[in-house]
Design a protein around this motif. Structure first.
Motif, PDB file in Angstrom:
ATOM      1  N   ASN A  43       0.811  -1.219   0.000  1.00 27.60           N
ATOM      2  CA  ASN A  43       0.000   0.000   0.000  1.00 27.60           C
ATOM      3  C   ASN A  43       0.849   1.275   0.000  1.00 27.60           C
ATOM      4  O   ASN A  43       0.327   2.350  -0.282  1.00 27.60           O
ATOM      5  CB  ASN A  43      -0.999  -0.025   1.155  1.00 27.60           C
ATOM      6  N   ARG A 113      -7.724   0.044  -6.271  1.00 25.33           N
ATOM      7  CA  ARG A 113      -8.185   1.204  -5.525  1.00 25.33           C
ATOM      8  C   ARG A 113      -7.202   2.376  -5.686  1.00 25.33           C
ATOM      9  O   ARG A 113      -7.582   3.539  -5.768  1.00 25.33           O
ATOM     10  CB  ARG A 113      -8.299   0.797  -4.051  1.00 25.33           C
ATOM     11  N   ASP A 145     -15.473  10.429  -1.759  1.00 26.14           N
ATOM     12  CA  ASP A 145     -15.991  11.783  -1.544  1.00 26.14           C
ATOM     13  C   ASP A 145     -14.970  12.691  -0.838  1.00 26.14           C
ATOM     14  O   ASP A 145     -14.920  13.896  -1.102  1.00 26.14           O
ATOM     15  CB  ASP A 145     -17.299  11.727  -0.742  1.00 26.14           C
ATOM     16  N   GLN A 146     -14.146  12.138   0.034  1.00 23.56           N
ATOM     17  CA  GLN A 146     -13.177  12.978   0.753  1.00 23.56           C
ATOM     18  C   GLN A 146     -12.047  13.435  -0.172  1.00 23.56           C
ATOM     19  O   GLN A 146     -11.543  14.548  -0.032  1.00 23.56           O
ATOM     20  CB  GLN A 146     -12.600  12.238   1.970  1.00 23.56           C
ATOM     21  N   SER A 183      -9.074   8.797   6.506  1.00 23.92           N
ATOM     22  CA  SER A 183      -8.929   7.962   5.311  1.00 23.92           C
ATOM     23  C   SER A 183      -7.505   8.023   4.782  1.00 23.92           C
ATOM     24  O   SER A 183      -6.962   9.104   4.520  1.00 23.92           O
ATOM     25  CB  SER A 183      -9.941   8.452   4.264  1.00 23.92           C
ATOM     26  N   VAL A 184      -6.916   6.837   4.629  1.00 23.56           N
ATOM     27  CA  VAL A 184      -5.556   6.729   4.105  1.00 23.56           C
ATOM     28  C   VAL A 184      -5.503   7.299   2.688  1.00 23.56           C
ATOM     29  O   VAL A 184      -4.669   8.131   2.346  1.00 23.56           O
ATOM     30  CB  VAL A 184      -5.119   5.238   4.063  1.00 23.56           C
ATOM     31  N   GLY A 185      -6.443   6.831   1.859  1.00 26.01           N
ATOM     32  CA  GLY A 185      -6.421   7.204   0.455  1.00 26.01           C
ATOM     33  C   GLY A 185      -6.558   8.701   0.250  1.00 26.01           C
ATOM     34  O   GLY A 185      -5.807   9.300  -0.522  1.00 26.01           O
ATOM     35  N   ASP A 325      -6.570  -4.720   7.632  1.00 29.62           N
ATOM     36  CA  ASP A 325      -6.002  -5.663   6.671  1.00 29.62           C
ATOM     37  C   ASP A 325      -5.468  -6.936   7.338  1.00 29.62           C
ATOM     38  O   ASP A 325      -5.182  -7.917   6.653  1.00 29.62           O
ATOM     39  CB  ASP A 325      -4.896  -4.981   5.847  1.00 29.62           C
ATOM     40  N   ILE A 347     -13.808  -0.535   9.787  1.00 32.26           N
ATOM     41  CA  ILE A 347     -13.392   0.243   8.616  1.00 32.26           C
ATOM     42  C   ILE A 347     -14.234  -0.114   7.389  1.00 32.26           C
ATOM     43  O   ILE A 347     -14.765   0.765   6.717  1.00 32.26           O
ATOM     44  CB  ILE A 347     -11.890   0.005   8.290  1.00 32.26           C
ATOM     45  N   TRP A 348     -14.339  -1.417   7.092  1.00 34.02           N
ATOM     46  CA  TRP A 348     -15.066  -1.860   5.891  1.00 34.02           C
ATOM     47  C   TRP A 348     -16.332  -2.594   6.285  1.00 34.02           C
ATOM     48  O   TRP A 348     -16.298  -3.475   7.143  1.00 34.02           O
ATOM     49  CB  TRP A 348     -14.176  -2.746   5.005  1.00 34.02           C
ATOM     50  N   ARG A 351     -16.405  -6.970   5.208  1.00 31.20           N
ATOM     51  CA  ARG A 351     -15.127  -7.683   5.177  1.00 31.20           C
ATOM     52  C   ARG A 351     -15.206  -9.035   5.892  1.00 31.20           C
ATOM     53  O   ARG A 351     -14.193  -9.541   6.389  1.00 31.20           O
ATOM     54  CB  ARG A 351     -14.018  -6.808   5.773  1.00 31.20           C
ATOM     55  N   ARG A 391      -7.223 -10.202   1.357  1.00 32.60           N
ATOM     56  CA  ARG A 391      -6.897 -10.660   2.723  1.00 32.60           C
ATOM     57  C   ARG A 391      -7.777 -11.837   3.145  1.00 32.60           C
ATOM     58  O   ARG A 391      -7.398 -12.616   4.022  1.00 32.60           O
ATOM     59  CB  ARG A 391      -7.030  -9.516   3.726  1.00 32.60           C
TER      60      ARG A 391
HETATM   61  N1  EPU Z   1     -13.904   6.664   3.076  1.00 32.75           N
HETATM   62  C1  EPU Z   1     -14.920   7.552   2.824  1.00 32.75           C
HETATM   63  N2  EPU Z   1     -14.710   8.515   1.885  1.00 32.75           N
HETATM   64  C2  EPU Z   1     -13.533   8.603   1.191  1.00 32.75           C
HETATM   65  C3  EPU Z   1     -12.502   7.699   1.479  1.00 32.75           C
HETATM   66  C4  EPU Z   1     -12.727   6.728   2.438  1.00 32.75           C
HETATM   67  O1  EPU Z   1     -15.990   7.490   3.422  1.00 32.75           O
HETATM   68  O2  EPU Z   1     -13.412   9.509   0.352  1.00 32.75           O
HETATM   69  C5  EPU Z   1     -14.119   5.646   4.123  1.00 32.75           C
HETATM   70  C6  EPU Z   1     -14.080   4.235   3.552  1.00 32.75           C
HETATM   71  O3  EPU Z   1     -15.344   3.857   3.077  1.00 32.75           O
HETATM   72  C7  EPU Z   1     -13.613   3.440   4.752  1.00 32.75           C
HETATM   73  C8  EPU Z   1     -12.710   4.397   5.513  1.00 32.75           C
HETATM   74  O4  EPU Z   1     -13.035   5.700   5.035  1.00 32.75           O
HETATM   75  O5  EPU Z   1     -14.709   3.126   5.554  1.00 32.75           O
HETATM   76  C9  EPU Z   1     -11.234   4.182   5.316  1.00 32.75           C
HETATM   77  O6  EPU Z   1     -10.907   4.206   3.938  1.00 32.75           O
HETATM   78  P1  EPU Z   1      -9.458   4.574   3.425  1.00 32.75           P
HETATM   79  O7  EPU Z   1      -9.565   5.709   2.493  1.00 32.75           O
HETATM   80  O8  EPU Z   1      -8.547   4.682   4.602  1.00 32.75           O
HETATM   81  O9  EPU Z   1      -9.063   3.267   2.615  1.00 32.75           O
HETATM   82  P2  EPU Z   1      -8.342   3.191   1.213  1.00 32.75           P
HETATM   83  O10 EPU Z   1      -7.337   4.245   1.089  1.00 32.75           O
HETATM   84  O11 EPU Z   1      -9.357   3.018   0.158  1.00 32.75           O
HETATM   85  C10 EPU Z   1      -6.370   1.723   2.054  1.00 32.75           C
HETATM   86  C11 EPU Z   1      -5.791   0.391   1.695  1.00 32.75           C
HETATM   87  C12 EPU Z   1      -6.694  -0.732   2.167  1.00 32.75           C
HETATM   88  C13 EPU Z   1      -6.904  -0.587   3.676  1.00 32.75           C
HETATM   89  C14 EPU Z   1      -7.415   0.814   4.020  1.00 32.75           C
HETATM   90  C15 EPU Z   1      -7.532   1.067   5.518  1.00 32.75           C
HETATM   91  C16 EPU Z   1      -4.616   0.955  -0.326  1.00 32.75           C
HETATM   92  C17 EPU Z   1      -4.499   0.814  -1.788  1.00 32.75           C
HETATM   93  N3  EPU Z   1      -5.633   0.325   0.249  1.00 32.75           N
HETATM   94  O12 EPU Z   1      -7.618   1.784   1.363  1.00 32.75           O
HETATM   95  O13 EPU Z   1      -5.976  -1.921   1.914  1.00 32.75           O
HETATM   96  O14 EPU Z   1      -7.823  -1.549   4.114  1.00 32.75           O
HETATM   97  O15 EPU Z   1      -6.535   1.807   3.468  1.00 32.75           O
HETATM   98  O16 EPU Z   1      -6.295   0.911   6.133  1.00 32.75           O
HETATM   99  O17 EPU Z   1      -3.803   1.606   0.315  1.00 32.75           O
HETATM  100  C18 EPU Z   1      -5.677  -4.194   1.477  1.00 32.75           C
HETATM  101  O18 EPU Z   1      -4.454  -3.962   1.375  1.00 32.75           O
HETATM  102  O19 EPU Z   1      -6.148  -5.358   1.548  1.00 32.75           O
HETATM  103  C19 EPU Z   1      -6.604  -3.066   1.546  1.00 32.75           C
HETATM  104  C20 EPU Z   1      -7.909  -3.200   1.348  1.00 32.75           C
END
Ligand code: EPU
Length: 472
Positions: A43, A113, A145-146, A183-185, A325, A347-348, A351, A391
């Protein structure tokens, strides 16, 4: 900076048929024993690859794991016109000088993603981006959305229509952004966009995951000032030009957690090397609670599993909470714990689909909403099961190692998305596992299979650093 190697390479070009419908066959019940080294964090890798396009010179990335998600990320960059090649030392160079397109390839974006990161990168670098709504594991709604809210705050016009997100901004300007969810992303995407915005962007309620810090480290190495990464407020000062650099990707704590949990569940003893033990603390602490012996030193962690783990309670949370994860592999461990455990996934929302496979292997698990109640059983038994996501596939693979008898894990290609050499590493620890059938003949390790295409280049970052030092 020395030029990027000139010859073409097929590195990372996913040959899409190669890893469809993989099947793994396990004979379980053997304690794992020995040592295994983990690779770079998936990631982090899928974020630093697009981030490297922000530099005006080539960026050298070391410790990039060879898995399908990384290969897809590389293919996405290439489809935009960037050059991505591997040098003779195993590092990958990204040169975005030839970037020719701002519309991201939908077939590839739909697999990942992390394709969303190209939104921040392309709008920052080119003033426009068209990114299909990103794909990835099917683990619940995955809104962006974020990401969009932050980009709009920086002055971008963003529209979503027919599954495509379009963003435009002649010049991004700094903003003070409060994320409604941690949110990480979106934290990473907005850091990337902010690196070229005018002024200092502040991201509040930012994610603190170590891979957020890794992206900040890369940006700093490119000359973009970033402070606060690893806390809930990150400040990024936009710069007009980011330069080339070298960067070493941090170790994959989820890959490490997977091997530690595997060892714990087979009553084995395994040392996982090449890790930052601090990053694994949320997992190590829970393993200790479950009666697993955990020792840490330097860059290594050793676990010794009990005959049967104790039941524990787990709630997934953003870092430094227990990582979502690792939830699925940990649930597989608790399936054979002594007593009733609960696992709450915060978080999800979806899952727990892999639980069906665990049940087929004799696990007693009831899911209500976001919580699974796991009544541990003394013995799991082999079965034919289907993986549902990355996972989840890892969790079923571990259960197969814990179980008596043979397990056939179908749709095991999900594993290849995030684990490099899973079968080989497990085999080296004494597991009885192999890929079967014609469809299993290829794995992501084939992605760079032709030694002749490995390129030897002058190590470019060193001369640059010396030149910078000479300039004072
Ligand atoms: N969320 C929102 N709005 C947004 C972005 C996120 O509501 O604009 C919510 C999501 O629905 C979720 C929470 O915020 O409920 C966290 O989402 P996050 O953005 O942190 O997740 P991500 O960036 O999409 C990354 C990892 C995931 C990991 C999550 C949490 C990558 C490519 N993916 O996803 O990894 O589960 O962070 O740590 O970095 C995996 O490796 O198996 C995997 C799924």
């Amino acid at each position: 900076m020395a030029p990027v190697p000139n010859r073409p390479s097929t590195l990372g070009t996913p040959r899409l048929g190669d890893w469809t419908m993989a099947t793994l066959r396990f004979r379980g019940g053997k304690p794992l024993w020995g040592g295994v080294r983990v690779g770079g964090r998936k990631n982090a890798a899928v974020a630093v690859l697009p981030a490297a396009l922000l530099a005006s010179e080539p960026v050298r990335l070391d410790n990039l794991p060879r898995n399908v998600d990384v290969a897809t990320s590389i293919a996405l960059l290439r489809a935009l016109g960037a050059r991505v090649v591997r040098d003779g030392r195993g590092a990958v160079w990204v040169d975005g000088a030839g970037l020719a397109r701002t519309a991201v390839e939908p077939m590839l974006a739909g697999r990942l993603r992390a394709s969303a990161y190209l939104l921040g990168v392309l709008v920052a670098r080119c003033g426009e981006a068209e990114v299909p709504l990103p794909g990835g594991c099917d683990i619940g709604a995955r809104p962006i959305d974020q990401h969009i809210k932050g980009l709009r705050a920086m002055g971008a016009e963003v529209e979503v229509a027919h599954g495509i997100v379009s963003a435009k901004a002649a010049r991004l300007r700094a903003a003070h952004i409060y994320l409604d969810v941690t949110s990480v992303g979106s934290t990473i995407n907005l850091m990337l966009a902010a690196s070229r915005a005018e002024g200092v962007t502040i991201i509040e309620n930012a994610a603190k995951e170590p891979h957020v810090v890794d992206v900040a480290t890369l940006l700093q190495a490119m000359g973009v000032p970033v402070v606060g990464a690893g806390t809930d407020a990150i400040k990024v000062r936009g710069t007009a030009v980011a330069h080339g650099c070298e960067h070493v990707i941090i170790p994959d704590e989820i890959e490490a957690a997977t091997y530690l949990i595997a060892a714990a569940g087979t009553a084995g003893e395994v040392t996982v090397d090449g890790v930052i033990p601090r990053h694994l603390e949320p997992v190590s602490a829970k393993l200790r609670e479950a009666g697993v012996e955990v020792q840490e030193w330097g860059e290594a962690i050793r676990v010794r599993g009990p005959l049967r783990p104790r039941a524990i309670h787990i709630k997934t949370l953003p870092y430094p909470g227990f990582p979502t994860d690792a939830q699925q592999p940990m649930t597989a461990l608790l399936a054979r714990a002594d007593g009733a455990s609960t696992v709450t996934e915060n978080i999800w929302e979806d899952r727990f689909r892999f639980v069906e496979g665990l049940r087929q292997m004799g696990a007693r698990i009831r899911v209500e909403g976001r919580t699974a109640r796991v009544d541990g059983v003394a013995r799991l038994s082999g079965a034919a099961v289907d993986a549902t996501d990355l996972r989840g596939a890892a969790a079923l693979a571990l259960a197969a190692l814990f179980a008596a008898g043979e397990t056939e894990l179908r749709r095991a290609e999900h594993l290849d998305r995030g684990y490099e050499g899973f079968v080989e590493k497990m085999t080296s620890l004494g597991a009885d596992v192999r890929r079967v059938g014609a469809d299993g003949a290829h794995g992501p390790e084939d992605l760079d299979r032709d030694g002749a295409e490995r390129l030897d280049v002058e190590h470019g970052a060193e001369p640059r650093r010396r030149a910078a030092a000479a300039e004072g």
